[in-house]
Enzyme design. Structure first.
Site, short mmCIF file in Angstrom:
data_model
loop_
_atom_site.label_atom_id
_atom_site.label_comp_id
_atom_site.label_asym_id
_atom_site.label_seq_id
_atom_site.Cartn_x
_atom_site.Cartn_y
_atom_site.Cartn_z
N SER A 61 -2.05 2.03 11.61
CA SER A 61 -2.18 3.09 10.61
C SER A 61 -1.81 4.45 11.19
O SER A 61 -1.84 4.65 12.42
CB SER A 61 -3.61 3.14 10.07
N GLY B 78 -5.99 22.07 2.19
CA GLY B 78 -7.18 22.22 1.36
C GLY B 78 -7.53 20.94 0.62
O GLY B 78 -8.70 20.56 0.52
N GLU C 180 -8.42 3.73 10.75
CA GLU C 180 -8.87 4.03 9.38
C GLU C 180 -9.28 2.74 8.67
O GLU C 180 -8.75 1.67 8.90
CB GLU C 180 -7.78 4.79 8.60
N THR D 294 0.85 -1.19 0.00
CA THR D 294 0.00 0.00 0.00
C THR D 294 0.89 1.23 0.00
O THR D 294 2.12 1.13 -0.01
CB THR D 294 -0.91 0.03 1.25
N CYS D 295 0.27 2.42 0.04
CA CYS D 295 1.08 3.64 0.05
C CYS D 295 1.88 3.78 1.34
O CYS D 295 2.90 4.46 1.38
CB CYS D 295 0.19 4.86 -0.15
N GLN E 192 -7.75 -3.25 1.67
CA GLN E 192 -6.50 -3.64 1.03
C GLN E 192 -6.10 -5.05 1.43
O GLN E 192 -5.54 -5.81 0.62
CB GLN E 192 -5.41 -2.63 1.38
N GLY F 230 -8.19 27.82 -1.00
CA GLY F 230 -6.84 27.27 -0.84
C GLY F 230 -6.80 25.81 -1.23
O GLY F 230 -7.60 25.00 -0.73
N ALA F 231 -5.87 25.48 -2.16
CA ALA F 231 -5.78 24.10 -2.65
C ALA F 231 -4.43 23.48 -2.31
O ALA F 231 -3.92 22.63 -3.03
CB ALA F 231 -6.01 24.05 -4.15
N GLY F 232 -3.85 23.91 -1.19
CA GLY F 232 -2.61 23.31 -0.72
C GLY F 232 -2.87 21.98 -0.05
O GLY F 232 -3.91 21.35 -0.27
#
Length: 551
Positions: free
Chosen positions: A209, A296, A214, A149-150, A220, A291-293
């Site tokens: 996690s 966000g 989560e 997984t990530c 997964q 804000g799309a940081g």
């Protein structure tokens, strides 16, 4: 766990062929060099001299080996070859019977390794069968599964030798990723048997996690089982482990509700917004994200998780918004430049702010002239400010029809939820401990399965032979009804006779019978009925090679 009594015939064939084709300087007429490692799984000791004991001792005597080969006259050159074979058999088997077959996890996670390393080691779902096949092709690996997984890359294997198995898997990881073995060893973690099972159960329950509890990781783990279906190396032990982990994950979430409650600022912001909105407006309220940081983007993700399918995002450039839109397909994300912020605010019911601006974006004079919010969404425009410094001035609280929440308001929510989740994690550990005992009992019960099958087959052979004698004496014109009645009678007698012995061979943790008791009963039945009188698979292979060489 007992040593497996079977092994990969393909591997043994390959090894034997290599032995036969190579010349040895150590003795004349020998078939095999001792240096090669041979994968041999002799049977456990059931009272017969020369067999393998549960504690790993191996006694392989020439007289017994020759007896197994049958009453053949062997000349001196053949005797030399047989002597070499006996020594090989004893030395090779001894390597593997001194330690039991183990479940091992070799892993790197977000807790131990940087993302740059994990991404190189990552294995796509489509490549899982190939990876399992390659891992099971290693000399000391019998079963395998990969959880990639990530946040983690963990390889679960059943290894004949812990040390050699770990070494081979680590080298395989290095070969597939290009990362030096030394670097992998620096960041990996190793767990064995009970600890490995407990780790997977904790992972499936969400206890390992970054966000406690989560739910994505459980899906997964399910995917590993789905990808492993029909793959030869995804064997009984590993598939059983992962299926039990799914049961644990589901039970923990059901009985503790550990996934409830936000535990990050961004998730708390979204949770707070939905708490303040009437439930009937959850899908219709107009959402604006300024804000799309990083923060966000997380707000947008949590909004989507709550079922929001349309939102407006105000940002200085469209590039980040486009990237988020590409990642979250199926969601309508509308970009607007900063110059349109107040116009977008006039149409919004909930406004999330998460910019790096050092001065407030919203002041009293900006908000007081905004049109009122519909009563259907509570009649209040919500400003949820997760920026530091704040993007919404404290003076906005004086505006009628506006409510402002900042990071300090959210921290209380997060802290309360974290404390609650930690309490639930303790409850989850109790569930994991209980389930771990059941899994260990199940794995222990596999030891007696071969004897159960052999005993039933032995009894059925006798039943069929005696049934045939009885039917032949009764003549050829026996009615089908009578034939079936006699057959049913013979089956009933055998089943009733076997019921007691079968019960005493089972060890599944549901009664007071220990594994040692079950093994003692297994050994006694093996001796009484001669269930281990057949040649071991390794003896059959060696005998075949010797007979072939004599032709």
């Amino acid at each position: 766990m007992a040593i497996s009594s079977t092994f990969s015939a393909a591997k043994l064939d390959s090894l034997l062929m290599n032995y036969c084709s190579s010349s040895s300087a150590s003795f004349s007429g020998a078939y095999f060099p001792y240096q090669q490692q041979m994968k041999v799984f002799p049977r456990p000791n059931h009272g017969n001299k020369g067999m393998v004991s549960r504690n790993g001792g191996v006694r392989c005597e020439a007289a017994e080996f020759n007896a197994a080969l049958g009453p053949q006259k062997i000349d001196l050159s053949k005797a030399s070859a047989l002597s070499a074979l006996q020594e090989l058999k004893a030395s090779a088997a001894d390597r593997y019977t001194k330690e039991r077959s183990s479940i091992v996890v070799i892993g790197l996670s977000v807790h131990t390794a940087p993302v740059e390393m994990r991404e190189k080691l990552a294995i796509p779902e489509a490549e899982m069968p190939r990876a399992i096949g390659e891992l099971c092709g290693l000399n000391h690996i019998e079963e395998a599964a990969v959880l990639s997984t990530c946040n983690r890359m963990e390889i679960y294997v059943v290894a004949l030798s812990q040390h050699r198995g770990v070494k081979e898997v680590t080298e395989w990881m290095s070969k597939t990723s290009g990362i030096p073995v030394s670097e992998i060893c620096e960041h990996r973690f190793l767990l064995y048997n009970k600890d490995a099972a407990q780790h997977l159960f904790e992972v499936s329950a969400g206890l390992d996690s970054l966000v406690l509890g989560e739910g994505q990781i459980l899906a997964q783990v399910r995917q590993v089982v789905k990808a492993g279906e029909g793959v030869l190396g995804f064997g009984r032990n590993i598939s059983g482990l992962f299926k039990h982990a799914i049961t644990v994950g589901k039970r923990v979430r059901t009985e503790t509700n550990i996934a409830a409650g936000a535990v990050s600022v961004s998730s708390a912001a979204v949770e707070l917004a939905f708490m303040k909105l009437p439930e009937s407006s959850h899908t219709t309220a107009q959402m604006l994200v300024v804000g799309a940081g990083k923060m966000g983007k997380l707000v947008i993700k949590h909004l989507v998780a709550k079922g929001c399918t349309k939102m407006v995002v105000v940002n200085r450039s469209e590039e980040k918004v486009a990237a988020i839109r590409e990642e979250m397909k199926g969601v309508e994300i509308i970009y607007r430049p900063f110059t349109d912020m107040l116009a977008c605010s006039a149409e919004a019911d909930v406004i999330f702010t998460s910019t790096a601006s050092e001065t407030p974006l919203f002041l009293k004079e900006h908000v007081k002239d905004l049109p009122p919010v519909s009563s259907e969404v509570g009649g209040l425009r919500l400003f949820i400010d997760i920026s530091v410094p704040r993007n919404v001035g404290s003076c906005v609280t004086d505006v009628e029809g506006a409510r402002v929440y900042n990071v300090d308001d959210l921290k209380e929510v997060v802290a309360a939820n974290k404390e609650d989740r930690l309490r639930k994690a303790m409850e989850a550990q109790a569930i994991i401990t209980e389930e771990l005992k059941q899994f260990e009992a199940w794995r222990d019960s596999l030891e007696t399965v071969p004897t159960i099958k052999k005993l039933r087959a032995y009894a059925d052979r006798i039943r069929l032979a005696e049934l045939e004698k009885c039917l032949s004496k009764m003549g050829e014109d026996i009615p089908k009804k009578t034939r079936k009645a006699v057959d049913d009678l013979s089956r009933g007698i055998v089943n009733k006779l076997l019921h007691g012995p079968m019960q005493h061979l089972r060890c599944d943790g549901n009664d007071g019978r220990t594994l040692n008791e079950a093994l003692e009963n297994m050994n006694a039945l093996n001796r009484m009925f001669g269930l281990e009188s057949d040649l071991s698979l390794v003896e059959q292979k060696i005998r075949a090679k010797v007979e072939q060489s004599q032709k």
